[in-house]
Design an enzyme around this catalytic site. Structure first.
Site, PDB file in Angstrom:
ATOM      1  N   CYS A  10       0.642  -1.183  -0.315  1.00 45.70           N
ATOM      2  CA  CYS A  10      -0.051  -0.195  -0.078  1.00 45.70           C
ATOM      3  C   CYS A  10       0.796   1.114   0.148  1.00 45.70           C
ATOM      4  CB  CYS A  10      -0.970  -0.011   1.138  1.00 45.70           C
ATOM      5  SG  CYS A  10      -0.185  -0.671   2.778  1.00 45.70           S
TER       6      CYS A  10
ATOM      7  N   GLN B 251       1.611   5.370   8.734  1.00 51.27           N
ATOM      8  CA  GLN B 251       0.830   4.449   8.423  1.00 51.27           C
ATOM      9  C   GLN B 251      -0.533   3.910   9.377  1.00 51.27           C
ATOM     10  OE1 GLN B 251       4.302   2.192   5.919  1.00 51.27           O
ATOM     11  NE2 GLN B 251       2.589   0.954   6.045  1.00 51.27           N
TER      12      GLN B 251
ATOM     13  N   ARG C 191       4.125   3.735  12.023  1.00 49.27           N
ATOM     14  CA  ARG C 191       2.943   3.148  12.611  1.00 49.27           C
ATOM     15  C   ARG C 191       2.362   4.360  13.314  1.00 49.27           C
ATOM     16  NH1 ARG C 191       0.087  -0.022   9.564  1.00 49.27           N
ATOM     17  NH2 ARG C 191       1.800  -1.755   9.722  1.00 49.27           N
TER      18      ARG C 191
ATOM     19  N   HIS D 185      -3.255   5.980   4.675  1.00 56.04           N
ATOM     20  CA  HIS D 185      -1.758   6.206   5.007  1.00 56.04           C
ATOM     21  C   HIS D 185      -1.268   7.585   4.480  1.00 56.04           C
ATOM     22  CE1 HIS D 185      -1.322   2.176   6.204  1.00 56.04           C
ATOM     23  NE2 HIS D 185      -0.444   1.528   5.305  1.00 56.04           N
TER      24      HIS D 185
HETATM   25  P1  NAP Z   1      -6.627  -9.994   8.540  1.00 55.92           P
HETATM   26  O1  NAP Z   1      -7.769  -8.792   8.667  1.00 55.92           O
HETATM   27  O2  NAP Z   1      -5.957 -10.301   9.779  1.00 55.92           O
HETATM   28  O3  NAP Z   1      -7.174 -11.026   7.683  1.00 55.92           O
HETATM   29  C1  NAP Z   1      -6.648 -12.192   7.614  1.00 55.92           C
HETATM   30  C2  NAP Z   1      -7.594 -13.089   6.508  1.00 55.92           C
HETATM   31  O4  NAP Z   1      -6.763 -14.113   6.004  1.00 55.92           O
HETATM   32  C3  NAP Z   1      -8.713 -13.625   7.128  1.00 55.92           C
HETATM   33  O5  NAP Z   1      -9.765 -13.647   6.003  1.00 55.92           O
HETATM   34  C4  NAP Z   1      -8.392 -14.954   7.448  1.00 55.92           C
HETATM   35  O6  NAP Z   1      -9.590 -15.878   7.555  1.00 55.92           O
HETATM   36  C5  NAP Z   1      -7.562 -15.403   6.238  1.00 55.92           C
HETATM   37  N1  NAP Z   1      -6.644 -16.503   6.693  1.00 55.92           N
HETATM   38  C6  NAP Z   1      -5.607 -16.414   7.686  1.00 55.92           C
HETATM   39  N2  NAP Z   1      -5.301 -17.749   7.791  1.00 55.92           N
HETATM   40  C7  NAP Z   1      -5.818 -18.441   6.842  1.00 55.92           C
HETATM   41  C8  NAP Z   1      -5.710 -19.732   6.517  1.00 55.92           C
HETATM   42  N3  NAP Z   1      -4.800 -20.733   6.925  1.00 55.92           N
HETATM   43  N4  NAP Z   1      -6.381 -20.186   5.460  1.00 55.92           N
HETATM   44  C9  NAP Z   1      -7.396 -19.281   4.738  1.00 55.92           C
HETATM   45  N5  NAP Z   1      -7.479 -18.074   4.978  1.00 55.92           N
HETATM   46  C10 NAP Z   1      -6.535 -17.782   6.194  1.00 55.92           C
HETATM   47  O7  NAP Z   1      -5.642  -8.971   7.463  1.00 55.92           O
HETATM   48  P2  NAP Z   1      -5.605  -8.105   6.108  1.00 55.92           P
HETATM   49  O8  NAP Z   1      -5.339  -6.836   6.705  1.00 55.92           O
HETATM   50  O9  NAP Z   1      -6.835  -8.450   5.627  1.00 55.92           O
HETATM   51  O10 NAP Z   1      -4.516  -8.797   5.544  1.00 55.92           O
HETATM   52  C11 NAP Z   1      -4.411  -9.956   4.870  1.00 55.92           C
HETATM   53  C12 NAP Z   1      -3.006  -9.973   3.959  1.00 55.92           C
HETATM   54  O11 NAP Z   1      -3.227  -9.080   2.931  1.00 55.92           O
HETATM   55  C13 NAP Z   1      -1.848  -9.401   4.654  1.00 55.92           C
HETATM   56  O12 NAP Z   1      -1.007 -10.695   5.253  1.00 55.92           O
HETATM   57  C14 NAP Z   1      -1.080  -9.079   3.442  1.00 55.92           C
HETATM   58  O13 NAP Z   1      -0.423 -10.122   2.890  1.00 55.92           O
HETATM   59  C15 NAP Z   1      -2.258  -8.489   2.526  1.00 55.92           C
HETATM   60  N6  NAP Z   1      -2.268  -7.124   2.683  1.00 55.92           N
HETATM   61  C16 NAP Z   1      -1.548  -6.195   1.618  1.00 55.92           C
HETATM   62  C17 NAP Z   1      -1.592  -5.113   1.738  1.00 55.92           C
HETATM   63  C18 NAP Z   1      -1.149  -4.221   0.594  1.00 55.92           C
HETATM   64  O14 NAP Z   1      -0.426  -3.265   0.980  1.00 55.92           O
HETATM   65  N7  NAP Z   1      -1.428  -4.427  -0.818  1.00 55.92           N
HETATM   66  C19 NAP Z   1      -2.391  -4.202   2.830  1.00 55.92           C
HETATM   67  C20 NAP Z   1      -2.739  -5.037   3.839  1.00 55.92           C
HETATM   68  C21 NAP Z   1      -2.671  -6.434   3.869  1.00 55.92           C
HETATM   69  P3  NAP Z   1     -10.141 -16.268   9.093  1.00 55.92           P
HETATM   70  O15 NAP Z   1     -10.951 -14.890   9.375  1.00 55.92           O
HETATM   71  O16 NAP Z   1     -10.832 -17.572   8.767  1.00 55.92           O
HETATM   72  O17 NAP Z   1      -8.712 -16.211  10.092  1.00 55.92           O
HETATM   73  O1  3JN Z   2       1.338  -2.407   7.513  1.00 56.15           O
HETATM   74  C1  3JN Z   2       0.639  -1.968   6.631  1.00 56.15           C
HETATM   75  O2  3JN Z   2       0.350  -0.751   6.455  1.00 56.15           O
HETATM   76  C2  3JN Z   2       0.721  -2.725   5.085  1.00 56.15           C
HETATM   77  C3  3JN Z   2       0.710  -4.107   5.408  1.00 56.15           C
HETATM   78  C4  3JN Z   2       1.022  -4.850   4.513  1.00 56.15           C
HETATM   79  C5  3JN Z   2       1.224  -6.441   4.766  1.00 56.15           C
HETATM   80  C6  3JN Z   2       0.972  -6.773   5.824  1.00 56.15           C
HETATM   81  C7  3JN Z   2       1.360  -8.136   6.417  1.00 56.15           C
HETATM   82  C8  3JN Z   2       2.041  -8.921   5.494  1.00 56.15           C
HETATM   83  C9  3JN Z   2       2.083  -7.088   3.860  1.00 56.15           C
HETATM   84  C10 3JN Z   2       2.401  -6.465   2.340  1.00 56.15           C
HETATM   85  O3  3JN Z   2       1.006  -6.376   1.732  1.00 56.15           O
HETATM   86  O4  3JN Z   2       3.355  -5.902   2.205  1.00 56.15           O
HETATM   87  C11 3JN Z   2       2.186  -8.421   3.924  1.00 56.15           C
HETATM   88  C12 3JN Z   2       2.880  -9.321   3.283  1.00 56.15           C
HETATM   89  O5  3JN Z   2       2.348 -10.002   2.373  1.00 56.15           O
HETATM   90  O6  3JN Z   2       4.323  -9.228   3.291  1.00 56.15           O
END
Ligand code: NAP
Ligand code: 3JN
Length: 340
Positions: free
Chosen positions: A132, A159, A238, A245
């Site tokens: 992001c 952030q 953070r 952000h």
């Molecule tokens: P979150 O609110 O903690 O949600 C995690 C999600 O992953 C929930 O739907 C969870 O399902 C699912 N999950 C966890 N373990 C799993 C498993 N073993 N099998 C299937 N599903 C599983 O986290 P979030 O903020 O949405 O972020 C999730 C991911 O998106 C991050 O880890 C990161 O890689 C990515 N992300 C990317 C950006 C970006 O900058 N582009 C920003 C934020 C996040 P349950 O509810 O069933 O546990």
């Molecule tokens: O911290 C933030 O503001 C963005 C977080 C992104 C994030 C959180 C957990 C795992 C990532 C990401 O998208 O870079 C990951 C990851 O997949 O490495």
């Protein structure tokens, strides 16, 4: 591709997944069937998609041959296992994690910046969505880069806790309430109190003293801009904002550029809203402009008084929308529009 698509949403119960569902409905993405997927813990729970409530299914047993597009945001370790499986089943994966971002054969895409890279997905069936903090920065850098080149970027991020997920939002709210009531706080998600504080630490520490969040901005900026000569020096912080952000971006251009010309370039660039009134409140902030909206907002545009090629700007955007869900959906929209 057909006119309506079957879409698998991995991580549907998470902070990003919820916004994905809301934005797919809001943008009327042409969906035939939507499959919200999460862990076994969530099976049977319902998620909202427009005015429907749809049952969550177990990712572990889902047959990806049923979907043409897979939107993944359940963490890198989940993508590591399931994204290649989905791609092998013919489901094009748009992955929001860092798992594949730095692989040569996987395109890393911000549609306003490098849409032409999308076709490269044909090598692996996977398209990576950047971090992001990178996304909002490169959207703002692109028009300046195209006009005069950029040699160096110093950036400090501010952030929102929603970037860490649902538990971090809850921890921030809980700590804030506790402190307002004069009670002690507990720190479970973050290593130190986040309420009323600023933590110069996002993701793990690397050997060079930077955090991984900071290095993501370095690696991803060069890959998206297809220019390894851009020097990027980030500090990622953070802060106890829930959504949106902010970034103080200090860049050095290759050719001189006045703040007025930079403002004109930014105002004409896709995805950007310039808000740079140079008076009280006439600048964008995370809460008042970015949260809940799609644009990358840019303000405080001014020449750097300490460097002849320096330019400063303040860049804010909704980290869960343009920083994650919206960018992924724009990639999917580009795929179906160009029929690739
Ligand atoms: P979150 O609110 O903690 O949600 C995690 C999600 O992953 C929930 O739907 C969870 O399902 C699912 N999950 C966890 N373990 C799993 C498993 N073993 N099998 C299937 N599903 C599983 O986290 P979030 O903020 O949405 O972020 C999730 C991911 O998106 C991050 O880890 C990161 O890689 C990515 N992300 C990317 C950006 C970006 O900058 N582009 C920003 C934020 C996040 P349950 O509810 O069933 O546990
Ligand atoms: O911290 C933030 O503001 C963005 C977080 C992104 C994030 C959180 C957990 C795992 C990532 C990401 O998208 O870079 C990951 C990851 O997949 O490495």
């Amino acid at each position: 591709m057909t006119n309506k698509y079957d879409v698998a949403l991995v991580g549907a119960t998470g902070a990003v997944g919820e916004v994905m569902l809301a934005m797919l409905a809001e943008r009327q993405f042409p969906i035939n069937n939507i499959y919200p997927l999460a862990s076994a813990r969530s099976v049977g729970k319902q998620v909202a998609y427009g005015n429907q409530h749809i049952e969550v299914q177990d990712l572990a047993t889902f047959d990806f041959a049923k979907a043409q597009i897979g939107l993944f945001s359940a963490g890198g370790s989940i993508s590591d296992i399931y994204a290649p499986k989905a791609a092998a089943a013919g489901c094009i994966v748009i992955d929001n994690t860092s798992r594949f971002r730095y692989e040569d054969k996987v395109p890393l895409v911000v549609p306003e910046v490098n849409p032409e890279a999308i076709t490269e997905y044909k090598h692996t069936g996977i398209i990576a969505n950047p971090n992001c903090s990178t996304i909002q920065m490169v959207v703002a850098l692109k028009p300046i880069y195209d006009a005069v080149g950029i040699s160096r970027v110093n950036v400090a991020t501010y952030q929102a806790v929603s970037g860490t997920g649902k538990e971090a939002i809850a921890e921030t709210e809980l700590q804030t309430r506790a402190l307002m009531a004069g009670e002690a706080v507990s720190c479970d998600v973050y290593p130190k109190q986040i309420a009323f504080n600023a933590l110069p630490h996002i993701d793990v520490f690397m050997d060079n003293g930077y955090t991984k969040e900071e290095m993501k901005m370095v690696w991803e900026t060069c890959k998206i801009m297809a220019d390894d000569t851009i020097q990027v020096n980030p500090t990622a912080v953070r802060i106890p904002v829930l959504y949106g952000h902010s970034e103080a971006v200090h860049l050095e251009t290759k050719q001189p550029l006045s703040a007025e010309e930079a403002t004109r370039l930014l105002a004409n660039a896709p995805g950007i809203v310039v808000m740079d009134g140079r008076s009280d409140g006439a600048y964008p902030t995370a809460v008042t402009e970015a949260a809940g909206n799609d644009a990358v907002y840019v303000g405080r545009i001014r020449n750097d008084i300490s460097h002849p090629l320096g330019l400063n700007m303040w860049v804010v955007s909704d980290n869960l929308r343009k920083g994650a869900a919206l960018n992924s959906i724009q990639i999917a929209e580009y795929l179906i529009k160009t029929d690739i």
